[in-house]
Write a protein that holds these residues in place. Structure first.
Motif, PDB file in Angstrom:
ATOM      1  N   ALA A   1       0.799  -1.186  -0.350  1.00 13.50           N
ATOM      2  CA  ALA A   1       0.181   0.156  -0.028  1.00 13.50           C
ATOM      3  C   ALA A   1       1.038   1.257   0.150  1.00 13.50           C
ATOM      4  CB  ALA A   1      -1.005  -0.240   0.967  1.00 13.50           C
ATOM      5  N   LYS A   2       1.758   1.587   0.962  1.00 12.33           N
ATOM      6  CA  LYS A   2       2.877   2.324   1.123  1.00 12.33           C
ATOM      7  C   LYS A   2       3.584   2.829  -0.249  1.00 12.33           C
ATOM      8  CE  LYS A   2       2.867   1.428   6.108  1.00 12.33           C
ATOM      9  NZ  LYS A   2       4.001   1.260   7.051  1.00 12.33           N
ATOM     10  N   LYS A   3       4.087   1.646  -0.809  1.00 10.41           N
ATOM     11  CA  LYS A   3       5.116   1.814  -2.083  1.00 10.41           C
ATOM     12  C   LYS A   3       4.031   1.765  -3.462  1.00 10.41           C
ATOM     13  CE  LYS A   3       8.027  -1.683  -0.666  1.00 10.41           C
ATOM     14  NZ  LYS A   3       8.944  -3.334  -0.837  1.00 10.41           N
ATOM     15  N   ILE A   4       2.637   1.783  -2.962  1.00 11.31           N
ATOM     16  CA  ILE A   4       2.079   1.883  -4.801  1.00 11.31           C
ATOM     17  C   ILE A   4       2.020   3.289  -4.568  1.00 11.31           C
ATOM     18  CG2 ILE A   4      -0.568   1.683  -5.223  1.00 11.31           C
ATOM     19  CD1 ILE A   4       0.234  -1.211  -4.921  1.00 11.31           C
ATOM     20  N   SER A   5       1.937   3.596  -3.549  1.00 11.94           N
ATOM     21  CA  SER A   5       0.885   5.586  -3.066  1.00 11.94           C
ATOM     22  C   SER A   5       1.923   6.160  -3.099  1.00 11.94           C
ATOM     23  CB  SER A   5       0.755   5.323  -1.100  1.00 11.94           C
ATOM     24  OG  SER A   5       1.432   5.714  -0.338  1.00 11.94           O
ATOM     25  N   LYS A   6       3.163   5.822  -3.471  1.00 18.32           N
ATOM     26  CA  LYS A   6       4.445   6.803  -3.429  1.00 18.32           C
ATOM     27  C   LYS A   6       4.708   6.525  -4.549  1.00 18.32           C
ATOM     28  CE  LYS A   6       6.672   6.035   0.454  1.00 18.32           C
ATOM     29  NZ  LYS A   6       7.803   5.688   1.106  1.00 18.32           N
ATOM     30  N   LEU A   7       3.590   6.026  -6.299  1.00 15.30           N
ATOM     31  CA  LEU A   7       3.711   5.720  -7.420  1.00 15.30           C
ATOM     32  C   LEU A   7       3.174   6.722  -8.431  1.00 15.30           C
ATOM     33  CD1 LEU A   7       4.679   1.951  -8.144  1.00 15.30           C
ATOM     34  CD2 LEU A   7       5.872   3.854  -9.042  1.00 15.30           C
TER      35      LEU A   7
ATOM     36  N   ILE B   1       4.668  -7.786  -6.470  1.00 22.27           N
ATOM     37  CA  ILE B   1       4.149  -8.198  -7.875  1.00 22.27           C
ATOM     38  C   ILE B   1       2.915  -6.943  -7.760  1.00 22.27           C
ATOM     39  CG2 ILE B   1       1.522  -9.691  -9.535  1.00 22.27           C
ATOM     40  CD1 ILE B   1       3.335 -12.490  -7.667  1.00 22.27           C
ATOM     41  N   MET B   2       2.514  -7.135  -7.059  1.00 22.35           N
ATOM     42  CA  MET B   2       1.902  -5.807  -7.342  1.00 22.35           C
ATOM     43  C   MET B   2       2.489  -3.992  -7.776  1.00 22.35           C
ATOM     44  SD  MET B   2      -1.668  -6.318  -7.725  1.00 22.35           S
ATOM     45  CE  MET B   2      -2.615  -7.595  -7.232  1.00 22.35           C
ATOM     46  N   VAL B   3       3.561  -4.350  -6.980  1.00 20.65           N
ATOM     47  CA  VAL B   3       4.302  -3.240  -7.200  1.00 20.65           C
ATOM     48  C   VAL B   3       4.563  -2.892  -8.847  1.00 20.65           C
ATOM     49  CG1 VAL B   3       6.762  -2.041  -6.806  1.00 20.65           C
ATOM     50  CG2 VAL B   3       5.534  -2.704  -4.829  1.00 20.65           C
ATOM     51  N   PHE B   4       5.022  -3.487  -9.465  1.00 21.33           N
ATOM     52  CA  PHE B   4       5.381  -4.314 -10.332  1.00 21.33           C
ATOM     53  C   PHE B   4       4.316  -4.401 -11.267  1.00 21.33           C
ATOM     54  CE2 PHE B   4       8.958  -7.552  -9.312  1.00 21.33           C
ATOM     55  CZ  PHE B   4      10.495  -6.561  -9.186  1.00 21.33           C
ATOM     56  N   PHE B   5       3.550  -4.525 -11.509  1.00 20.23           N
ATOM     57  CA  PHE B   5       2.092  -4.284 -12.216  1.00 20.23           C
ATOM     58  C   PHE B   5       1.678  -3.010 -11.815  1.00 20.23           C
ATOM     59  CE2 PHE B   5      -2.695  -3.579 -11.903  1.00 20.23           C
ATOM     60  CZ  PHE B   5      -3.180  -4.531 -13.187  1.00 20.23           C
ATOM     61  N   TYR B   6       1.970  -2.105 -11.036  1.00 24.25           N
ATOM     62  CA  TYR B   6       2.048  -0.903 -11.475  1.00 24.25           C
ATOM     63  C   TYR B   6       2.870   0.350 -11.779  1.00 24.25           C
ATOM     64  CZ  TYR B   6      -2.258   0.156  -8.314  1.00 24.25           C
ATOM     65  OH  TYR B   6      -3.814  -0.309  -7.642  1.00 24.25           O
ATOM     66  N   GLN B   7       4.292  -0.109 -12.020  1.00 24.25           N
ATOM     67  CA  GLN B   7       4.827  -0.201 -12.344  1.00 24.25           C
ATOM     68  C   GLN B   7       4.720   0.493 -14.125  1.00 24.25           C
ATOM     69  OE1 GLN B   7       8.500  -1.630 -10.808  1.00 24.25           O
ATOM     70  NE2 GLN B   7       8.551  -0.025  -9.542  1.00 24.25           N
TER      71      GLN B   7
ATOM     72  N   SER C   1      -3.470  -6.205 -19.521  1.00 25.80           N
ATOM     73  CA  SER C   1      -3.207  -7.852 -19.260  1.00 25.80           C
ATOM     74  C   SER C   1      -2.053  -7.673 -19.254  1.00 25.80           C
ATOM     75  CB  SER C   1      -3.628  -8.526 -19.995  1.00 25.80           C
ATOM     76  OG  SER C   1      -3.293  -8.610 -21.738  1.00 25.80           O
ATOM     77  N   GLU C   2      -0.776  -6.739 -20.083  1.00 30.59           N
ATOM     78  CA  GLU C   2       0.209  -6.702 -20.607  1.00 30.59           C
ATOM     79  C   GLU C   2       1.055  -6.553 -19.121  1.00 30.59           C
ATOM     80  OE1 GLU C   2       3.591  -4.720 -23.295  1.00 30.59           O
ATOM     81  OE2 GLU C   2       0.898  -4.226 -22.730  1.00 30.59           O
ATOM     82  N   ALA C   3       0.451  -5.562 -18.597  1.00 33.06           N
ATOM     83  CA  ALA C   3       0.790  -5.246 -16.958  1.00 33.06           C
ATOM     84  C   ALA C   3       1.194  -6.268 -15.852  1.00 33.06           C
ATOM     85  CB  ALA C   3       0.411  -4.187 -16.500  1.00 33.06           C
ATOM     86  N   LEU C   4       0.181  -7.312 -15.914  1.00 33.70           N
ATOM     87  CA  LEU C   4      -0.205  -8.566 -14.869  1.00 33.70           C
ATOM     88  C   LEU C   4       1.299  -9.162 -16.048  1.00 33.70           C
ATOM     89  CD1 LEU C   4      -0.789  -9.203 -12.353  1.00 33.70           C
ATOM     90  CD2 LEU C   4      -2.330  -9.846 -13.579  1.00 33.70           C
ATOM     91  N   ARG C   5       0.880  -9.903 -16.338  1.00 27.20           N
ATOM     92  CA  ARG C   5       1.959 -10.530 -17.102  1.00 27.20           C
ATOM     93  C   ARG C   5       3.533 -10.092 -16.835  1.00 27.20           C
ATOM     94  NH1 ARG C   5       3.261 -11.219 -23.806  1.00 27.20           N
ATOM     95  NH2 ARG C   5       4.658 -12.442 -23.919  1.00 27.20           N
ATOM     96  N   ASN C   6       3.413  -8.907 -16.868  1.00 24.91           N
ATOM     97  CA  ASN C   6       5.378  -7.929 -17.630  1.00 24.91           C
ATOM     98  C   ASN C   6       5.663  -8.866 -15.623  1.00 24.91           C
ATOM     99  OD1 ASN C   6       6.369  -7.943 -19.607  1.00 24.91           O
ATOM    100  ND2 ASN C   6       5.434  -6.426 -19.934  1.00 24.91           N
TER     101      ASN C   6
END
Length: 314
Positions: A130-136, A255-261, A270-275
């Motif tokens: 939650a904290k990391k995503i909020s900074k993105l 995975i969620m932090v990668f997804f938001y990036q 789908s591409e974002a979650l795959r990667n």
């Protein structure tokens, strides 16, 4: 349309494959057999598969099927639909907010930390997520001890994305009693948001990310799956990310932090979650965390369009 018989023997193989995956094991040979059965030979230009599952297939992330000893997720962007009418579904948007609303209950600090998101105990990974995503990206973070069900109901209709990093409790016999847990007190029913209550909400988000256990699982009725994923869709959200089993807390955070990036970079959902899955898997190539159990539990349902964000500095 080519109708292919699905025999009891094949169903049993699929059931065994899913059970092994959830038990943190990999059966490459069986994965190849099922990949050949369930994914037809496709044009080499094909990049995106849309799966409309039924029956036992509701429990399968097609990403873990093998095609010539490669995971399907290495070859395709994969998304899902609970109904063909939702492939290009666009909900009526009235919100003007650019904020991601992130809900991550702290639960009681006196209880032990949980390794998966299915028990009402402290979630270190969800809290960090939650904290990391909020900074993105532009976000409103709801993670103090006063985060309650009424607070969620009051604010959820205004978010561009709804991100729920929390515990979920699934009732497989009476899915309407499945609930999102906002506190450690399981006996106090008013503390928690029940699936049947979600159908009554009017949500305007473009995406709901249900970062909890089994949010894409439930009871099949008349060809539909009664799940949190379906409830958010009917509440007005055209796309969801949901889990098919009890997801591990630490792996989900990564995975969620990668997804938001990836979303921020303009990739489709789908591409974002795959990667994100591939990044996590590559990071853990030489250890047990590379097993599909750790990275394959989340799938994308609904509209696959990329999201547009304002710059965090604006």
């Amino acid at each position: 349309v080519h109708l292919i018989p699905f025999t009891n023997s094949e169903k049993q193989k699929l059931s065994n494959f899913i059970d092994k995956t959830r038990d943190r094991k990999i059966d490459i040979d069986l994965g190849n057999v099922l990949g050949e059965l369930l994914i037809p030979e496709l044009d080499k230009q094909t990049q995106h598969l849309i799966i409309n599952p039924d029956g036992l297939l509701f429990k399968l992330p097609f990403e873990i099927l093998q095609i010539k000893n490669k995971f399907a997720t290495e070859l395709y962007n994969i998304s899902y639909t609970s109904n063909l009418g939702f492939i290009n579904y666009s909900a009526n948007k009235t919100n003007t907010s650019e904020d991601i609303h992130i809900y991550a209950p702290l639960y009681s600090s006196k209880t032990y930390s949980s390794n998966s998101r299915n028990k009402p105990s402290f979630l270190k990974g969800a809290s960090n997520e939650a904290k990391k995503i909020s900074k993105l990206l532009p976000s409103k973070l709801f993670n103090d001890k006063n985060l309650t069900k009424p607070a969620f109901i009051e604010t959820a209709g205004k978010g561009k994305i709804l991100h729920l990093a929390m515990h979920a409790e699934i009732n497989e016999d009476y899915p309407e009693l499945s609930r999102l847990l906002f506190s450690n007190n399981l006996e106090k029913e008013d503390d928690h948001l029940y699936l049947e209550e979600l159908y009554g909400l009017s949500l305007h988000a473009e995406l709901a990310i249900l970062s909890a256990c089994n949010t894409g699982a439930g009871l099949e009725k008349n060809g539909n799956l009664e799940s949190f994923q379906r409830a958010f869709t009917f509440a007005g959200v055209p796309a969801t990310v949901a889990s098919l089993w009890e997801v591990p807390d630490a792996a989900t955070e990564q995975i969620m932090v990668f997804f938001y990036q990836n979303l921020k970079a303009g990739q489709s959902k789908s591409e974002a979650l795959r990667n994100a899955k591939l990044s996590y898997r590559n990071k853990n190539t030489n250890n047990k965390l590379s097993a599909p159990y750790f990275w394959a539990g989340f799938v994308v349902y609904g509209s696959d369009n990329p999201l547009v964000f304002k710059d965090k500095s604006v």
